[in-house]
Design a protein around this motif. Sequence first.
Motif, PDB file in Angstrom:
ATOM      1  N   UNK A  79      97.560   5.811   8.425  1.00 21.50           N
ATOM      2  CA  UNK A  79      96.250   5.516   8.998  1.00 21.50           C
ATOM      3  C   UNK A  79      95.481   6.800   9.307  1.00 21.50           C
ATOM      4  N   UNK A  80      96.163   7.750   9.908  1.00 23.13           N
ATOM      5  CA  UNK A  80      95.525   9.043  10.208  1.00 23.13           C
ATOM      6  C   UNK A  80      95.128   9.771   8.930  1.00 23.13           C
ATOM      7  N   UNK A  81      95.987   9.688   7.919  1.00 21.61           N
ATOM      8  CA  UNK A  81      95.678  10.355   6.647  1.00 21.61           C
ATOM      9  C   UNK A  81      94.434   9.762   5.998  1.00 21.61           C
ATOM     10  N   UNK A  82      94.378   8.440   5.964  1.00 18.52           N
ATOM     11  CA  UNK A  82      93.246   7.778   5.308  1.00 18.52           C
ATOM     12  C   UNK A  82      91.931   8.113   6.016  1.00 18.52           C
ATOM     13  N   UNK A  83      91.960   8.085   7.351  1.00 26.30           N
ATOM     14  CA  UNK A  83      90.749   8.419   8.114  1.00 26.30           C
ATOM     15  C   UNK A  83      90.369   9.878   7.879  1.00 26.30           C
ATOM     16  N   UNK A  84      91.371  10.757   7.928  1.00 27.02           N
ATOM     17  CA  UNK A  84      91.112  12.190   7.793  1.00 27.02           C
ATOM     18  C   UNK A  84      90.688  12.615   6.407  1.00 27.02           C
ATOM     19  N   UNK A  85      91.050  11.829   5.404  1.00 30.51           N
ATOM     20  CA  UNK A  85      90.709  12.180   4.027  1.00 30.51           C
ATOM     21  C   UNK A  85      89.330  11.676   3.620  1.00 30.51           C
ATOM     22  N   UNK A  86      88.767  10.777   4.419  1.00 27.70           N
ATOM     23  CA  UNK A  86      87.419  10.291   4.098  1.00 27.70           C
ATOM     24  C   UNK A  86      86.442  11.460   4.185  1.00 27.70           C
ATOM     25  N   UNK A  87      85.759  11.703   3.110  1.00 28.97           N
ATOM     26  CA  UNK A  87      84.773  12.784   3.111  1.00 28.97           C
ATOM     27  C   UNK A  87      85.374  14.175   3.079  1.00 28.97           C
ATOM     28  N   UNK A  88      86.652  14.271   2.698  1.00 32.94           N
ATOM     29  CA  UNK A  88      87.282  15.591   2.604  1.00 32.94           C
ATOM     30  C   UNK A  88      86.544  16.443   1.581  1.00 32.94           C
ATOM     31  N   UNK A  89      86.361  17.700   1.912  1.00 25.23           N
ATOM     32  CA  UNK A  89      85.719  18.631   0.989  1.00 25.23           C
ATOM     33  C   UNK A  89      86.725  19.664   0.516  1.00 25.23           C
ATOM     34  N   UNK A  90      86.269  20.586  -0.302  1.00 22.84           N
ATOM     35  CA  UNK A  90      87.128  21.640  -0.820  1.00 22.84           C
ATOM     36  C   UNK A  90      87.055  22.873   0.068  1.00 22.84           C
ATOM     37  N   UNK A  91      88.160  23.574   0.152  1.00 23.61           N
ATOM     38  CA  UNK A  91      88.136  24.903   0.753  1.00 23.61           C
ATOM     39  C   UNK A  91      87.258  25.801  -0.120  1.00 23.61           C
ATOM     40  N   UNK A  92      86.725  26.887   0.434  1.00 21.10           N
ATOM     41  CA  UNK A  92      85.875  27.777  -0.364  1.00 21.10           C
ATOM     42  C   UNK A  92      86.593  28.324  -1.599  1.00 21.10           C
ATOM     43  N   UNK A  93      85.866  28.377  -2.708  1.00 20.09           N
ATOM     44  CA  UNK A  93      86.310  29.015  -3.960  1.00 20.09           C
ATOM     45  C   UNK A  93      87.401  28.252  -4.710  1.00 20.09           C
ATOM     46  N   UNK A  94      87.711  27.026  -4.297  1.00 21.34           N
ATOM     47  CA  UNK A  94      88.786  26.279  -4.962  1.00 21.34           C
ATOM     48  C   UNK A  94      88.466  26.041  -6.434  1.00 21.34           C
ATOM     49  N   UNK A  95      87.286  25.546  -6.732  1.00 22.54           N
ATOM     50  CA  UNK A  95      86.946  25.225  -8.125  1.00 22.54           C
ATOM     51  C   UNK A  95      86.984  26.464  -9.005  1.00 22.54           C
ATOM     52  N   UNK A  96      86.426  27.574  -8.489  1.00 22.32           N
ATOM     53  CA  UNK A  96      86.424  28.817  -9.267  1.00 22.32           C
ATOM     54  C   UNK A  96      87.855  29.288  -9.545  1.00 22.32           C
ATOM     55  N   UNK A  97      88.705  29.206  -8.521  1.00 18.31           N
ATOM     56  CA  UNK A  97      90.098  29.623  -8.680  1.00 18.31           C
ATOM     57  C   UNK A  97      90.816  28.767  -9.718  1.00 18.31           C
ATOM     58  N   UNK A  98      90.673  27.444  -9.600  1.00 19.80           N
ATOM     59  CA  UNK A  98      91.389  26.544 -10.514  1.00 19.80           C
ATOM     60  C   UNK A  98      90.882  26.677 -11.940  1.00 19.80           C
ATOM     61  N   UNK A  99      89.590  26.941 -12.114  1.00 18.09           N
ATOM     62  CA  UNK A  99      89.041  27.167 -13.457  1.00 18.09           C
ATOM     63  C   UNK A  99      89.759  28.319 -14.151  1.00 18.09           C
ATOM     64  N   UNK A 100      90.056  29.363 -13.393  1.00 16.06           N
ATOM     65  CA  UNK A 100      90.752  30.526 -13.952  1.00 16.06           C
ATOM     66  C   UNK A 100      92.227  30.204 -14.201  1.00 16.06           C
ATOM     67  N   UNK A 101      92.875  29.605 -13.207  1.00 19.19           N
ATOM     68  CA  UNK A 101      94.328  29.411 -13.271  1.00 19.19           C
ATOM     69  C   UNK A 101      94.766  28.393 -14.309  1.00 19.19           C
ATOM     70  N   UNK A 102      93.972  27.333 -14.494  1.00 20.43           N
ATOM     71  CA  UNK A 102      94.431  26.241 -15.361  1.00 20.43           C
ATOM     72  C   UNK A 102      94.653  26.683 -16.809  1.00 20.43           C
ATOM     73  N   UNK A 103      94.033  27.782 -17.204  1.00 19.13           N
ATOM     74  CA  UNK A 103      94.163  28.260 -18.588  1.00 19.13           C
ATOM     75  C   UNK A 103      95.534  28.882 -18.863  1.00 19.13           C
ATOM     76  N   UNK A 104      96.193  29.357 -17.805  1.00 15.44           N
ATOM     77  CA  UNK A 104      97.405  30.153 -18.023  1.00 15.44           C
ATOM     78  C   UNK A 104      98.639  29.712 -17.243  1.00 15.44           C
ATOM     79  N   UNK A 105      98.473  28.784 -16.296  1.00 15.84           N
ATOM     80  CA  UNK A 105      99.585  28.457 -15.400  1.00 15.84           C
ATOM     81  C   UNK A 105      99.800  26.948 -15.283  1.00 15.84           C
TER      82      UNK A 105
END
Length: 216
Positions: A79-105
């Motif tokens: 119950x706490x997880x579901x409430x807390x995950x509503x509207x969860x956003x990304x930490x800063x720079x997550x998308x940029x980091x994953x764009x780089x990493x997914x190519x090699x790891x």
Amino acid sequence: MMKSSQVRGIIFDMDNTLLRSSINFQIMKEQVADYLIEHDLLPVGFAIQEHTTSTMIAYVKAKGMPEESYTEVMKMVVQHELIGMEGAGLEPDVSELLDVLMKSYVLVIVTNNSYKAAVHALETTGIHPYFDLIIGREQMEAMKPSPSGYLAAKQHFPQILESEWISIGDSWIDGRASIDAGIPFISYGPNGHLMKEKGITPIANIDSLLKLLDYV
């Protein structure tokens, strides 16, 4: 700076490492503790402040927790997880980091959240496709700080050598689980003092996710 000679697999914690969730871990822990004390499963005066919800549950399970009590406690957690995950956003720079990493790891998530809640949050934030494997609590023998989730990741990718993994997380339980699984750990965020208190020595502490690139 300690840089690994070759990294091929990276394990991420999810909450407050990749996702900025609003799960109130303190209230969740207090509610679970109240239930356990009320049902004589935890002694009055138990040092709750020294535990996370997962370590508290592990303590009670080791003492012989009835199945129905475990079910009730996990309902509270979900119950706490579901409430807390509503509207969860990304930490800063997550998308940029994953764009780089997914190519090699190979990229893996190990989270104490339920698998369903984790996938939902990752899909909602748009980063689910970056990951090769998601391990929620149902895929572990025991939740972090148990190393079982990290060991499961290693077993899933036998082509990656023991020495070719690294992990990152914000909590001491991530560090304990990773190190006990034989995986070097990088601490993210402001919890370095807690790591030290718990006897955990990360290979690095970073305050920006993009700094992870310096270690892979």
